[in-house]
Scaffold this motif. Structure first.
Motif, PDB file in Angstrom:
ATOM      1  N   ASN A 108       1.404 -15.826  -8.472  1.00 44.51           N
ATOM      2  CA  ASN A 108       0.332 -15.514  -7.516  1.00 44.51           C
ATOM      3  C   ASN A 108       0.310 -14.033  -7.175  1.00 44.51           C
ATOM      4  O   ASN A 108       1.297 -13.329  -7.329  1.00 44.51           O
ATOM      5  N   HIS A 109      -0.850 -13.585  -6.762  1.00 46.69           N
ATOM      6  CA  HIS A 109      -1.032 -12.182  -6.390  1.00 46.69           C
ATOM      7  C   HIS A 109      -1.174 -12.066  -4.877  1.00 46.69           C
ATOM      8  O   HIS A 109      -1.814 -12.914  -4.253  1.00 46.69           O
ATOM      9  N   ASN A 110      -0.586 -11.021  -4.340  1.00 47.00           N
ATOM     10  CA  ASN A 110      -0.628 -10.819  -2.892  1.00 47.00           C
ATOM     11  C   ASN A 110      -0.897  -9.353  -2.564  1.00 47.00           C
ATOM     12  O   ASN A 110      -0.333  -8.465  -3.202  1.00 47.00           O
ATOM     13  N   ILE A 111      -1.744  -9.127  -1.560  1.00 48.58           N
ATOM     14  CA  ILE A 111      -2.061  -7.744  -1.161  1.00 48.58           C
ATOM     15  C   ILE A 111      -1.260  -7.410   0.097  1.00 48.58           C
ATOM     16  O   ILE A 111      -1.228  -8.196   1.045  1.00 48.58           O
ATOM     17  N   VAL A 112      -0.635  -6.238   0.055  1.00 48.82           N
ATOM     18  CA  VAL A 112       0.215  -5.803   1.164  1.00 48.82           C
ATOM     19  C   VAL A 112      -0.433  -4.594   1.847  1.00 48.82           C
ATOM     20  O   VAL A 112      -0.928  -3.692   1.172  1.00 48.82           O
ATOM     21  N   PHE A 113      -0.419  -4.594   3.174  1.00 49.21           N
ATOM     22  CA  PHE A 113      -0.991  -3.480   3.948  1.00 49.21           C
ATOM     23  C   PHE A 113       0.076  -2.883   4.853  1.00 49.21           C
ATOM     24  O   PHE A 113       0.759  -3.620   5.569  1.00 49.21           O
ATOM     25  N   LEU A 114       0.181  -1.560   4.834  1.00 52.04           N
ATOM     26  CA  LEU A 114       1.170  -0.884   5.665  1.00 52.04           C
ATOM     27  C   LEU A 114       0.518   0.243   6.458  1.00 52.04           C
ATOM     28  O   LEU A 114      -0.448   0.847   6.003  1.00 52.04           O
ATOM     29  N   PRO A 115       1.090   0.530   7.663  1.00 53.47           N
ATOM     30  CA  PRO A 115       0.426   1.479   8.558  1.00 53.47           C
ATOM     31  C   PRO A 115       0.811   2.942   8.363  1.00 53.47           C
ATOM     32  O   PRO A 115       0.166   3.815   8.938  1.00 53.47           O
ATOM     33  N   ASP A 116       1.849   3.235   7.597  1.00 51.19           N
ATOM     34  CA  ASP A 116       2.240   4.643   7.452  1.00 51.19           C
ATOM     35  C   ASP A 116       3.091   4.859   6.210  1.00 51.19           C
ATOM     36  O   ASP A 116       3.611   3.915   5.628  1.00 51.19           O
ATOM     37  N   MET A 117       3.230   6.125   5.816  1.00 52.13           N
ATOM     38  CA  MET A 117       3.940   6.483   4.591  1.00 52.13           C
ATOM     39  C   MET A 117       5.432   6.164   4.668  1.00 52.13           C
ATOM     40  O   MET A 117       6.035   5.799   3.668  1.00 52.13           O
ATOM     41  N   GLN A 118       6.020   6.295   5.862  1.00 54.20           N
ATOM     42  CA  GLN A 118       7.447   5.996   5.992  1.00 54.20           C
ATOM     43  C   GLN A 118       7.698   4.522   5.643  1.00 54.20           C
ATOM     44  O   GLN A 118       8.638   4.204   4.912  1.00 54.20           O
ATOM     45  N   SER A 119       6.851   3.656   6.164  1.00 51.90           N
ATOM     46  CA  SER A 119       7.001   2.224   5.836  1.00 51.90           C
ATOM     47  C   SER A 119       6.815   2.011   4.339  1.00 51.90           C
ATOM     48  O   SER A 119       7.536   1.229   3.724  1.00 51.90           O
ATOM     49  N   ALA A 120       5.837   2.711   3.764  1.00 50.97           N
ATOM     50  CA  ALA A 120       5.578   2.540   2.335  1.00 50.97           C
ATOM     51  C   ALA A 120       6.786   2.987   1.519  1.00 50.97           C
ATOM     52  O   ALA A 120       7.147   2.351   0.533  1.00 50.97           O
ATOM     53  N   GLU A 121       7.410   4.068   1.949  1.00 49.13           N
ATOM     54  CA  GLU A 121       8.610   4.529   1.238  1.00 49.13           C
ATOM     55  C   GLU A 121       9.727   3.488   1.302  1.00 49.13           C
ATOM     56  O   GLU A 121      10.352   3.184   0.289  1.00 49.13           O
ATOM     57  N   ARG A 122       9.905   2.938   2.478  1.00 47.62           N
ATOM     58  CA  ARG A 122      10.945   1.893   2.632  1.00 47.62           C
ATOM     59  C   ARG A 122      10.605   0.694   1.750  1.00 47.62           C
ATOM     60  O   ARG A 122      11.459   0.157   1.047  1.00 47.62           O
ATOM     61  N   PHE A 123       9.355   0.299   1.797  1.00 49.46           N
ATOM     62  CA  PHE A 123       8.918  -0.865   1.028  1.00 49.46           C
ATOM     63  C   PHE A 123       9.095  -0.617  -0.475  1.00 49.46           C
ATOM     64  O   PHE A 123       9.620  -1.465  -1.199  1.00 49.46           O
ATOM     65  N   LEU A 174       8.607 -12.059  -0.441  1.00 43.57           N
ATOM     66  CA  LEU A 174       7.810 -10.827  -0.346  1.00 43.57           C
ATOM     67  C   LEU A 174       7.266 -10.684   1.071  1.00 43.57           C
ATOM     68  O   LEU A 174       7.362  -9.611   1.685  1.00 43.57           O
ATOM     69  N   LEU A 175       6.731 -11.771   1.598  1.00 44.07           N
ATOM     70  CA  LEU A 175       6.198 -11.722   2.960  1.00 44.07           C
ATOM     71  C   LEU A 175       7.297 -11.337   3.953  1.00 44.07           C
ATOM     72  O   LEU A 175       7.070 -10.545   4.872  1.00 44.07           O
ATOM     73  N   GLU A 176       8.479 -11.860   3.759  1.00 44.06           N
ATOM     74  CA  GLU A 176       9.592 -11.530   4.653  1.00 44.06           C
ATOM     75  C   GLU A 176       9.882 -10.026   4.612  1.00 44.06           C
ATOM     76  O   GLU A 176      10.058  -9.385   5.650  1.00 44.06           O
ATOM     77  N   ILE A 177       9.893  -9.471   3.403  1.00 42.95           N
ATOM     78  CA  ILE A 177      10.135  -8.029   3.265  1.00 42.95           C
ATOM     79  C   ILE A 177       9.021  -7.235   3.961  1.00 42.95           C
ATOM     80  O   ILE A 177       9.271  -6.256   4.667  1.00 42.95           O
ATOM     81  N   VAL A 178       7.777  -7.681   3.769  1.00 39.92           N
ATOM     82  CA  VAL A 178       6.642  -7.006   4.409  1.00 39.92           C
ATOM     83  C   VAL A 178       6.839  -6.986   5.926  1.00 39.92           C
ATOM     84  O   VAL A 178       6.705  -5.946   6.586  1.00 39.92           O
ATOM     85  N   LEU A 179       7.190  -8.141   6.475  1.00 39.15           N
ATOM     86  CA  LEU A 179       7.330  -8.245   7.933  1.00 39.15           C
ATOM     87  C   LEU A 179       8.499  -7.402   8.444  1.00 39.15           C
ATOM     88  O   LEU A 179       8.447  -6.865   9.548  1.00 39.15           O
ATOM     89  N   GLU A 180       9.550  -7.278   7.620  1.00 42.53           N
ATOM     90  CA  GLU A 180      10.698  -6.460   8.017  1.00 42.53           C
ATOM     91  C   GLU A 180      10.388  -4.966   7.924  1.00 42.53           C
ATOM     92  O   GLU A 180      11.006  -4.158   8.600  1.00 42.53           O
ATOM     93  N   THR A 181       9.455  -4.618   7.057  1.00 42.67           N
ATOM     94  CA  THR A 181       9.179  -3.200   6.808  1.00 42.67           C
ATOM     95  C   THR A 181       8.522  -2.522   8.002  1.00 42.67           C
ATOM     96  O   THR A 181       8.829  -1.397   8.344  1.00 42.67           O
ATOM     97  N   SER A 182       7.596  -3.221   8.629  1.00 42.59           N
ATOM     98  CA  SER A 182       6.944  -2.639   9.797  1.00 42.59           C
ATOM     99  C   SER A 182       6.393  -3.768  10.664  1.00 42.59           C
ATOM    100  O   SER A 182       5.972  -4.806  10.149  1.00 42.59           O
ATOM    101  N   GLU A 183       6.376  -3.521  11.954  1.00 41.73           N
ATOM    102  CA  GLU A 183       5.909  -4.532  12.900  1.00 41.73           C
ATOM    103  C   GLU A 183       4.461  -4.936  12.645  1.00 41.73           C
ATOM    104  O   GLU A 183       4.068  -6.069  12.899  1.00 41.73           O
ATOM    105  N   THR A 184       3.662  -3.974  12.178  1.00 38.96           N
ATOM    106  CA  THR A 184       2.234  -4.272  12.040  1.00 38.96           C
ATOM    107  C   THR A 184       1.814  -4.517  10.589  1.00 38.96           C
ATOM    108  O   THR A 184       0.638  -4.732  10.323  1.00 38.96           O
ATOM    109  N   ALA A 185       2.783  -4.471   9.657  1.00 39.88           N
ATOM    110  CA  ALA A 185       2.443  -4.726   8.255  1.00 39.88           C
ATOM    111  C   ALA A 185       1.924  -6.140   8.095  1.00 39.88           C
ATOM    112  O   ALA A 185       2.304  -7.039   8.842  1.00 39.88           O
TER     113      ALA A 185
END
Ligand SMILES: [Zn+2]
Ligand SMILES: [Zn+2]
Length: 441
Positions: free
Chosen positions: A107-122, A147-158
């Motif tokens: 399956n394919h999933n789209i991830v949204f992040l609020p800033d570059m720092q989160s993206a770097e961590r992700f 994957l969803l768990e990682i997204v949620l850990e990466t940033s509060e608003t991801a």
């Protein structure tokens, strides 16, 4: 504030995408379409990630904008009536392939992040799981729940949105390697899913038949692999233009901030009906049943399309509009309308020239398709265009539905109607001939 957003596109670093899909061209194309927010796409790809840093400035609102010098230059190619500015939302698509409950799942999933720092961590986390360098849409052996768990850990608003949820091969509900319910896929984390992407081959109305999806926001995006395809589906917001504004609008149960979607005609999508492209076999779900799911020509299992799959999981009656359902509008791209009117291919120079001329005069494409009063087109010197647009808006078109990877085809006029509208006489023979061909289909 009202604005239109396309939350899923790809860059030149994804497989099978146009080589010119860079920030400048996306900026130009998106404004000509009438989009105010667009996905960056592909932020896990190191080269694209560097381009984001090099060409965009982060804004206070969690979105990004082209740097001034680049923007000024790119805007020279945008007609003044379309220059409303464009902001980017950090996003990527992950292709998850893994085994669960004894079956291979894709399956394919789209991830949204609020800033570059989160993206770097992700990105660092993704890098440890698999190869993120060879494809802008990385293929990872990672469970979608994880994957969803990682997204949620990466940033509060991801947040994460399952992509094109009905396509047969790569989606959460796909007939080939999907699940039957959200909970099977996301388990304990299911409550963190608040939006789903319906994909080109399905529209909200089809999705209303599945009670498992109740209360979820149905979004539509272009999943563009080239500039021309940007905004072929999109979302209408009436909220603060910001990352958190978009997120809360998608989560809003009262439905006052998310105003609806622009949709492809679902029959036009590549996987609407069932069939075998190589065998030239296209079947409706009822017909497929008659053949027990096997191709009448080669005997192998048919590719079951989106309509079939939705019917399998549907537990509500067709045509019933649930309370709080968000409106949607079916559109045909301007290039396709012009292609029919001018009787040349949608990617032809003639269509491109006409498209540019219309946009320059009347504004962005989505405005023209969706809200421009027809009477303001009175003086337009493209015969049949006004009538074609009227028909598309009233859904008075003919579609040969798509199947097994083949896009559906649309016609707005029959040859007879075209000649008649253009004022030619004595059409009896043509009409008879056409009746004969239409009967054959
Ligand atoms: Zn995808
Ligand atoms: Zn076959």
């Amino acid at each position: 504030m009202k604005f239109i957003a396309d939350l899923h596109i790809h860059s030149k670093y994804s497989r099978a995408t146009a080589k010119n899909l860079d920030f400048e061209n996306i900026h130009i194309a998106a404004q000509k379409k009438g989009i105010s927010v667009i996905a960056t796409g592909d932020f896990t790809h190191p080269a694209w990630f560097s381009e984001i840093k090099e060409k965009c400035n982060p804004l206070e609102n969690g979105l990004f904008k082209l740097k001034d010098s680049i923007l000024r230059h790119a805007d020279q190619q945008v007609p003044p009536v379309c220059q409303k500015g464009l902001q980017f939302i950090l996003s990527c698509e992950i292709s998850n392939i893994y085994k669960k409950n004894g079956k291979v799942r894709k399956n394919h999933n789209i991830v949204f992040l609020p800033d570059m720092q989160s993206a770097e961590r992700f990105n660092r986390k993704m890098e440890r799981i698999g190869n993120i360098r060879s494809d802008g849409r990385p293929v990872l052996g990672l469970d979608a729940r994880d994957l969803l768990e990682i997204v949620l850990e990466t940033s509060e608003t991801a947040f994460l949105i399952p992509a094109h949820i009905w396509t047969p091969w790569f989606s959460i509900f796909g007939s080939k390697s999907g699940f039957d319910a959200l909970e099977e896929c996301f388990e304990d984390l299911t409550p963190h899913i608040f939006a789903l992407e319906t994909g080109l081959s399905s529209d909200p109305e089809m999705n209303w038949r599945v009670s498992n999806l109740k209360g979820l926001t149905l979004v539509s995006n272009s999943d563009a692999h080239s500039m021309e395809k940007i905004a072929r589906e999109a979302n209408l917001f009436d909220t603060e233009l910001s990352f958190s504004g978009i997120r809360s609008a998608l989560m809003d149960k009262k439905r006052s901030l998310f105003k609806g979607t622009f949709e492809f005609f679902p029959e036009e999508g590549k996987y609407h009906l069932d069939g075998h492209r190589k065998c030239g076999v296209r079947l409706k779900p009822e017909e497929t049943q008659k053949y027990q799911g096997l191709c009448p020509k080669c005997g192998k299992p048919l590719t079951l399309g989106v309509l079939h799959r939705i019917s399998e999981l549907a537990d509500l009656n067709e045509g019933k509009r649930p309370d709080g359902a968000i409106p949607f509008y079916r559109l045909l791209p301007l290039s396709e309308i012009l292609s029919e009117v001018l009787e040349v291919g949608p990617a032809s120079k003639k269509v491109k020239a006409a498209q540019d001329k219309i946009i320059k005069k009347y504004g962005p494409e989505l405005t023209i398709l969706h809200e421009l009063p027809l009477k303001s087109l009175e003086g337009i010197d493209i015969p049949l265009f006004k009538e074609a647009l009227r028909r598309v808006r009233n859904y008075e078109i003919f579609i040969q539905p798509g199947y097994d990877g083949e896009f559906g085809t649309v016609r707005i006029f029959t040859d007879y109607e075209r000649r008649k509208l253009l004022g030619q006489r004595d059409l009896f023979a043509l009409k008879e001939a056409e009746k004969a061909t239409l009967n054959m289909e």
